[in-house]
Design a protein around this motif. Structure first.
Motif, short mmCIF file in Angstrom:
data_model
loop_
_atom_site.label_atom_id
_atom_site.label_comp_id
_atom_site.label_asym_id
_atom_site.label_seq_id
_atom_site.Cartn_x
_atom_site.Cartn_y
_atom_site.Cartn_z
N GLN A 83 42.37 63.05 -9.79
CA GLN A 83 41.38 63.52 -10.31
C GLN A 83 41.83 64.36 -11.20
O GLN A 83 41.37 64.36 -13.15
CB GLN A 83 39.67 63.85 -10.14
N LEU A 84 41.83 65.42 -11.12
CA LEU A 84 41.90 66.77 -12.17
C LEU A 84 43.69 65.91 -12.93
O LEU A 84 43.85 66.41 -13.87
CB LEU A 84 42.63 67.86 -11.46
N ALA A 85 44.30 66.03 -12.25
CA ALA A 85 44.98 65.27 -13.11
C ALA A 85 45.02 63.92 -14.01
O ALA A 85 45.62 64.50 -15.58
CB ALA A 85 46.79 64.68 -12.38
N ALA A 86 44.51 63.34 -14.43
CA ALA A 86 44.01 62.22 -15.28
C ALA A 86 43.21 63.28 -16.26
O ALA A 86 43.54 62.91 -17.12
CB ALA A 86 42.78 61.08 -14.69
N GLU A 87 42.82 64.53 -15.43
CA GLU A 87 41.77 64.64 -16.99
C GLU A 87 42.80 65.91 -17.87
O GLU A 87 43.02 66.12 -19.04
CB GLU A 87 40.61 66.09 -16.81
N VAL A 88 43.40 66.66 -16.92
CA VAL A 88 44.78 66.99 -17.67
C VAL A 88 45.52 66.71 -18.49
O VAL A 88 46.06 66.63 -19.79
CB VAL A 88 46.02 67.45 -16.73
N PRO A 98 42.37 51.14 -6.14
CA PRO A 98 42.35 51.95 -4.44
C PRO A 98 43.16 52.65 -4.13
O PRO A 98 43.78 53.33 -4.83
CB PRO A 98 43.17 50.25 -4.11
N GLY A 99 42.17 54.11 -3.77
CA GLY A 99 43.07 55.14 -3.56
C GLY A 99 42.85 56.25 -4.18
O GLY A 99 43.22 56.87 -4.71
N THR A 100 42.36 55.82 -6.08
CA THR A 100 41.68 56.24 -6.35
C THR A 100 40.09 57.38 -7.03
O THR A 100 39.52 57.10 -7.90
CB THR A 100 42.54 56.54 -8.22
N GLU A 101 39.97 56.94 -6.38
CA GLU A 101 38.11 57.24 -5.78
C GLU A 101 37.50 58.31 -6.59
O GLU A 101 37.85 59.78 -6.14
CB GLU A 101 37.39 56.84 -5.16
N PRO A 102 37.17 58.76 -7.88
CA PRO A 102 37.06 60.11 -8.19
C PRO A 102 35.72 60.16 -7.38
O PRO A 102 35.17 60.48 -6.85
CB PRO A 102 36.48 59.59 -9.74
N ALA A 103 36.26 62.41 -7.84
CA ALA A 103 35.16 62.49 -7.06
C ALA A 103 33.83 62.53 -7.51
O ALA A 103 33.70 62.42 -9.23
CB ALA A 103 35.29 64.86 -6.52
N ALA A 104 32.73 63.22 -7.27
CA ALA A 104 31.47 63.25 -8.24
C ALA A 104 31.64 64.09 -9.75
O ALA A 104 30.84 63.93 -10.34
CB ALA A 104 30.37 63.73 -7.16
N VAL A 108 33.42 69.57 -7.03
CA VAL A 108 33.97 69.16 -6.17
C VAL A 108 35.31 68.37 -6.03
O VAL A 108 35.79 68.82 -4.54
CB VAL A 108 33.59 67.31 -6.30
N ALA A 109 36.30 68.60 -7.25
CA ALA A 109 37.57 68.25 -6.86
C ALA A 109 38.29 69.42 -6.36
O ALA A 109 38.96 69.46 -5.52
CB ALA A 109 38.29 67.48 -8.04
N VAL A 110 37.35 70.68 -7.17
CA VAL A 110 38.17 72.22 -6.71
C VAL A 110 37.51 72.67 -5.83
O VAL A 110 38.72 72.78 -4.83
CB VAL A 110 37.32 72.81 -8.19
N SER A 111 36.29 71.48 -5.03
CA SER A 111 36.17 72.32 -3.48
C SER A 111 36.85 72.19 -3.25
O SER A 111 37.04 71.96 -1.96
CB SER A 111 34.64 72.42 -3.65
N THR A 112 36.90 70.60 -2.97
CA THR A 112 38.00 69.56 -1.82
C THR A 112 39.45 70.17 -1.84
O THR A 112 40.18 70.73 -0.55
CB THR A 112 38.12 68.60 -2.62
N ILE A 113 40.22 70.89 -3.49
CA ILE A 113 41.58 71.86 -2.85
C ILE A 113 41.41 72.60 -2.33
O ILE A 113 42.03 73.32 -1.49
CB ILE A 113 42.17 71.77 -4.19
N ASN A 114 40.30 73.98 -2.75
CA ASN A 114 40.01 75.09 -2.15
C ASN A 114 39.78 75.17 -0.41
O ASN A 114 40.33 75.91 0.02
CB ASN A 114 38.64 75.88 -2.88
N ARG A 115 38.83 74.41 -0.35
CA ARG A 115 38.59 73.76 1.76
C ARG A 115 39.93 73.52 2.51
O ARG A 115 40.21 73.96 3.19
CB ARG A 115 37.52 73.11 2.00
#
Length: 219
Positions: A83-88, A98-104, A108-115
């Motif tokens: 998701q972040l790569a698509a944004e960048v 399939p396999g590319t379901e975006p975070a909300a 949320v994407a940043v939180s997933t990485i930090n966690r």
């Protein structure tokens, strides 16, 4: 399903980009190397030698309960990175695949990485035996698969934020491959590089040649 090796392309990109590329496409359609737990564990084993964590023999076991949980988290991390790569990169190729379901949201994407990065903190240690030069080693504690996941997330943070996001201040640029049907990412180390691989470049040139000559024939 017993899988000893990963089918996902390994192109020598930074490990977070290799994780993004566990979704790939070919003539048979779009594939997800993390959809099957055994293959996901195989991908982790393939990635492990490139992650600088001590002890060097560390490998994620296949089949235990902790690994199953980590693999689910690995999919979440992969989707957040894509998701972040698509944004960048301004990439819209993978929407709904399939396999590319975006975070909300980006948050949320940043939180997933930090966690994921915080799940198994790592620290540097100095190693200096009598018969060898001093070296820096990276240590961590916890289940092997969790350590690998945290290390990948930590490298992803560096990819996006340290010292500059890819593409800023002359840094290598994260790119979405524009080869026909491709859904992979790569880090553009050379300004003339356009494709994730020579194969995609060849397919793109063939497609351009076909459309150019088809247009000439129609004219």
């Amino acid at each position: 399903m017993s899988v000893d090796t990963t089918r996902a392309p390994l192109l020598g990109e930074p490990i977070p980009v290799e994780l993004m590329n566990t979704v790939w496409a070919d003539r048979d359609g779009v594939h997800d190397a993390l959809a099957d737990p055994a293959e996901a564990a195989a991908w982790l084993r393939a990635a492990a030698p490139r992650i600088e964590i001590t002890p060097p023999e560390l490998r994620p076991p296949a089949g235990d309960a902790e690994t199953g949980t980590v693999i689910s988290d690995l999919r979440d991390l992969r989707n957040a990175l894509r998701q972040l790569a698509a944004e960048v990169t301004g990439d819209r190729r993978s929407a709904g695949r399939p396999g590319t379901e975006p975070a909300a949201s980006r948050a949320v994407a940043v939180s997933t990485i930090n966690r994921a990065a915080a799940a198994a903190p790592a620290w540097p240690a100095l190693s200096w035996p009598d018969d060898a030069p001093a070296t820096r080693q990276l240590h961590s504690q916890g289940p092997a698969a969790r350590i690998l996941l945290a290390a990948i997330a930590s490298q992803a943070i560096s990819l996006f934020a340290e010292p500059d996001p890819p593409g800023q201040s002359g840094q290598p640029q994260l790119r979405a491959c524009r080869g026909p049907g491709c859904v992979l990412y790569f880090v553009q180390q050379h300004p003339r590089r356009e494709w994730c691989s020579a194969g995609c470049g060849n397919r793109a040139r063939v497609a351009r040649h076909y459309h150019r000559h088809r247009g000439s024939a129609a004219g």
